[in-house]
Design a protein around this motif. Sequence first.
Motif, PDB file in Angstrom:
ATOM      1  N   GLY A 115       0.839  -1.194   0.000  1.00  0.00           N
ATOM      2  CA  GLY A 115       0.000   0.000   0.000  1.00  0.00           C
ATOM      3  C   GLY A 115       0.871   1.240   0.000  1.00  0.00           C
ATOM      4  N   VAL A 116       0.337   2.341  -0.495  1.00  0.00           N
ATOM      5  CA  VAL A 116       1.102   3.591  -0.558  1.00  0.00           C
ATOM      6  C   VAL A 116       1.593   3.941   0.841  1.00  0.00           C
ATOM      7  N   GLY A 117       2.864   4.265   0.926  1.00  0.00           N
ATOM      8  CA  GLY A 117       3.466   4.623   2.199  1.00  0.00           C
ATOM      9  C   GLY A 117       4.146   3.462   2.896  1.00  0.00           C
ATOM     10  N   ASP A 118       3.912   2.244   2.436  1.00  0.00           N
ATOM     11  CA  ASP A 118       4.589   1.100   3.049  1.00  0.00           C
ATOM     12  C   ASP A 118       6.089   1.211   2.775  1.00  0.00           C
ATOM     13  N   TYR A 119       6.864   0.723   3.724  1.00  0.00           N
ATOM     14  CA  TYR A 119       8.309   0.878   3.669  1.00  0.00           C
ATOM     15  C   TYR A 119       8.953  -0.384   4.229  1.00  0.00           C
ATOM     16  N   PHE A 120       9.997  -0.850   3.577  1.00  0.00           N
ATOM     17  CA  PHE A 120      10.804  -1.878   4.197  1.00  0.00           C
ATOM     18  C   PHE A 120      12.259  -1.668   3.823  1.00  0.00           C
ATOM     19  N   CYS A 121      13.131  -2.136   4.685  1.00  0.00           N
ATOM     20  CA  CYS A 121      14.547  -1.815   4.599  1.00  0.00           C
ATOM     21  C   CYS A 121      15.366  -3.061   4.909  1.00  0.00           C
ATOM     22  N   VAL A 122      16.484  -3.207   4.206  1.00  0.00           N
ATOM     23  CA  VAL A 122      17.445  -4.270   4.484  1.00  0.00           C
ATOM     24  C   VAL A 122      18.801  -3.600   4.627  1.00  0.00           C
ATOM     25  N   GLU A 123      19.498  -3.925   5.699  1.00  0.00           N
ATOM     26  CA  GLU A 123      20.808  -3.313   5.927  1.00  0.00           C
ATOM     27  C   GLU A 123      21.882  -4.377   6.099  1.00  0.00           C
ATOM     28  N   SER A 124      23.068  -4.041   5.618  1.00  0.00           N
ATOM     29  CA  SER A 124      24.256  -4.843   5.878  1.00  0.00           C
ATOM     30  C   SER A 124      25.387  -3.861   6.139  1.00  0.00           C
ATOM     31  N   ASN A 125      26.579  -4.367   6.379  1.00  0.00           N
ATOM     32  CA  ASN A 125      27.699  -3.451   6.598  1.00  0.00           C
ATOM     33  C   ASN A 125      28.190  -2.820   5.290  1.00  0.00           C
ATOM     34  N   LEU A 126      27.705  -3.285   4.134  1.00  0.00           N
ATOM     35  CA  LEU A 126      28.122  -2.735   2.848  1.00  0.00           C
ATOM     36  C   LEU A 126      27.086  -1.824   2.202  1.00  0.00           C
ATOM     37  N   TYR A 127      25.827  -1.989   2.539  1.00  0.00           N
ATOM     38  CA  TYR A 127      24.781  -1.206   1.881  1.00  0.00           C
ATOM     39  C   TYR A 127      23.533  -1.131   2.750  1.00  0.00           C
ATOM     40  N   LYS A 128      22.675  -0.204   2.357  1.00  0.00           N
ATOM     41  CA  LYS A 128      21.340  -0.101   2.946  1.00  0.00           C
ATOM     42  C   LYS A 128      20.367  -0.008   1.774  1.00  0.00           C
ATOM     43  N   LEU A 129      19.353  -0.852   1.791  1.00  0.00           N
ATOM     44  CA  LEU A 129      18.362  -0.897   0.728  1.00  0.00           C
ATOM     45  C   LEU A 129      17.027  -0.453   1.301  1.00  0.00           C
ATOM     46  N   ASP A 130      16.486   0.641   0.769  1.00  0.00           N
ATOM     47  CA  ASP A 130      15.176   1.146   1.185  1.00  0.00           C
ATOM     48  C   ASP A 130      14.191   0.920   0.056  1.00  0.00           C
ATOM     49  N   LEU A 131      13.061   0.325   0.365  1.00  0.00           N
ATOM     50  CA  LEU A 131      11.987   0.123  -0.602  1.00  0.00           C
ATOM     51  C   LEU A 131      10.750   0.830  -0.087  1.00  0.00           C
ATOM     52  N   ASN A 132      10.244   1.785  -0.858  1.00  0.00           N
ATOM     53  CA  ASN A 132       9.055   2.552  -0.497  1.00  0.00           C
ATOM     54  C   ASN A 132       7.996   2.375  -1.572  1.00  0.00           C
ATOM     55  N   VAL A 133       6.765   2.154  -1.159  1.00  0.00           N
ATOM     56  CA  VAL A 133       5.661   2.076  -2.113  1.00  0.00           C
ATOM     57  C   VAL A 133       5.203   3.504  -2.386  1.00  0.00           C
ATOM     58  N   ILE A 134       5.359   3.958  -3.634  1.00  0.00           N
ATOM     59  CA  ILE A 134       5.014   5.340  -3.973  1.00  0.00           C
ATOM     60  C   ILE A 134       3.694   5.454  -4.720  1.00  0.00           C
ATOM     61  N   ASN A 135       3.205   4.330  -5.225  1.00  0.00           N
ATOM     62  CA  ASN A 135       1.942   4.336  -5.956  1.00  0.00           C
ATOM     63  C   ASN A 135       1.356   2.930  -5.863  1.00  0.00           C
ATOM     64  N   ALA A 136       0.070   2.841  -5.649  1.00  0.00           N
ATOM     65  CA  ALA A 136      -0.557   1.520  -5.591  1.00  0.00           C
ATOM     66  C   ALA A 136      -1.970   1.607  -6.149  1.00  0.00           C
ATOM     67  N   THR A 137      -2.304   0.637  -6.963  1.00  0.00           N
ATOM     68  CA  THR A 137      -3.661   0.481  -7.473  1.00  0.00           C
ATOM     69  C   THR A 137      -4.088  -0.943  -7.148  1.00  0.00           C
ATOM     70  N   ARG A 138      -5.238  -1.326  -7.651  1.00  0.00           N
ATOM     71  CA  ARG A 138      -5.757  -2.661  -7.332  1.00  0.00           C
ATOM     72  C   ARG A 138      -4.808  -3.779  -7.768  1.00  0.00           C
ATOM     73  N   PHE A 139      -4.198  -3.620  -8.944  1.00  0.00           N
ATOM     74  CA  PHE A 139      -3.377  -4.695  -9.488  1.00  0.00           C
ATOM     75  C   PHE A 139      -1.898  -4.371  -9.607  1.00  0.00           C
ATOM     76  N   THR A 140      -1.496  -3.119  -9.372  1.00  0.00           N
ATOM     77  CA  THR A 140      -0.086  -2.763  -9.510  1.00  0.00           C
ATOM     78  C   THR A 140       0.374  -1.905  -8.336  1.00  0.00           C
ATOM     79  N   ALA A 141       1.665  -1.885  -8.143  1.00  0.00           N
ATOM     80  CA  ALA A 141       2.290  -0.994  -7.170  1.00  0.00           C
ATOM     81  C   ALA A 141       3.623  -0.562  -7.764  1.00  0.00           C
ATOM     82  N   THR A 142       4.009   0.665  -7.472  1.00  0.00           N
ATOM     83  CA  THR A 142       5.305   1.169  -7.912  1.00  0.00           C
ATOM     84  C   THR A 142       6.161   1.381  -6.675  1.00  0.00           C
ATOM     85  N   LEU A 143       7.343   0.786  -6.700  1.00  0.00           N
ATOM     86  CA  LEU A 143       8.276   0.891  -5.589  1.00  0.00           C
ATOM     87  C   LEU A 143       9.429   1.806  -5.968  1.00  0.00           C
TER      88      LEU A 143
END
Length: 140
Positions: free
Chosen positions: A31-59
């Motif tokens: 859903g719009v506004g959902d956020y999840f993150c994965v971190e390691s000592n080499l990188y940080k990966l942020d995934l944010n849902v910026i758009n969501a419809t019934r059948f699609t979502a844009t991260l």
Amino acid sequence: MHSKNYSLARLHQECELNYRRLLRLNKQNLGVGDYFCVESNLYKLDLNVINATRFTATLSVAIEITSPKWLPNIELKVRVYQDARMAEVIEWCSDRIIPWDLVESKGQQSRDEKWQWNLFLGELLLQCLTQTTFETQSSQ
């Protein structure tokens, strides 16, 4: 040098794999506004849902690289097709939109650039699945 088969069917297979990898990272509906993150000592990966419809979502996918320092941060936009169970890279580094066709365009894109970014996403998600630090926030 061997020529690679950049068929649409093989691209769809990779997008289906990326969808399943994303589901393993985040098992809830997007859903719009959902956020999840994965971190390691080499990188940080942020995934944010910026758009969501019934059948699609844009991260929005932001990769902040902590080591080595000379590597630039990478930004991707990924479209998740929930009905087709696919996830594909649709934009990278905020300035290049990937064309739908797999032919070389007049710009700086190579013939297999769409493949390269979707394979990169797949490798990145596989790396994230081996990490143990997850953070998830939901707007729901």
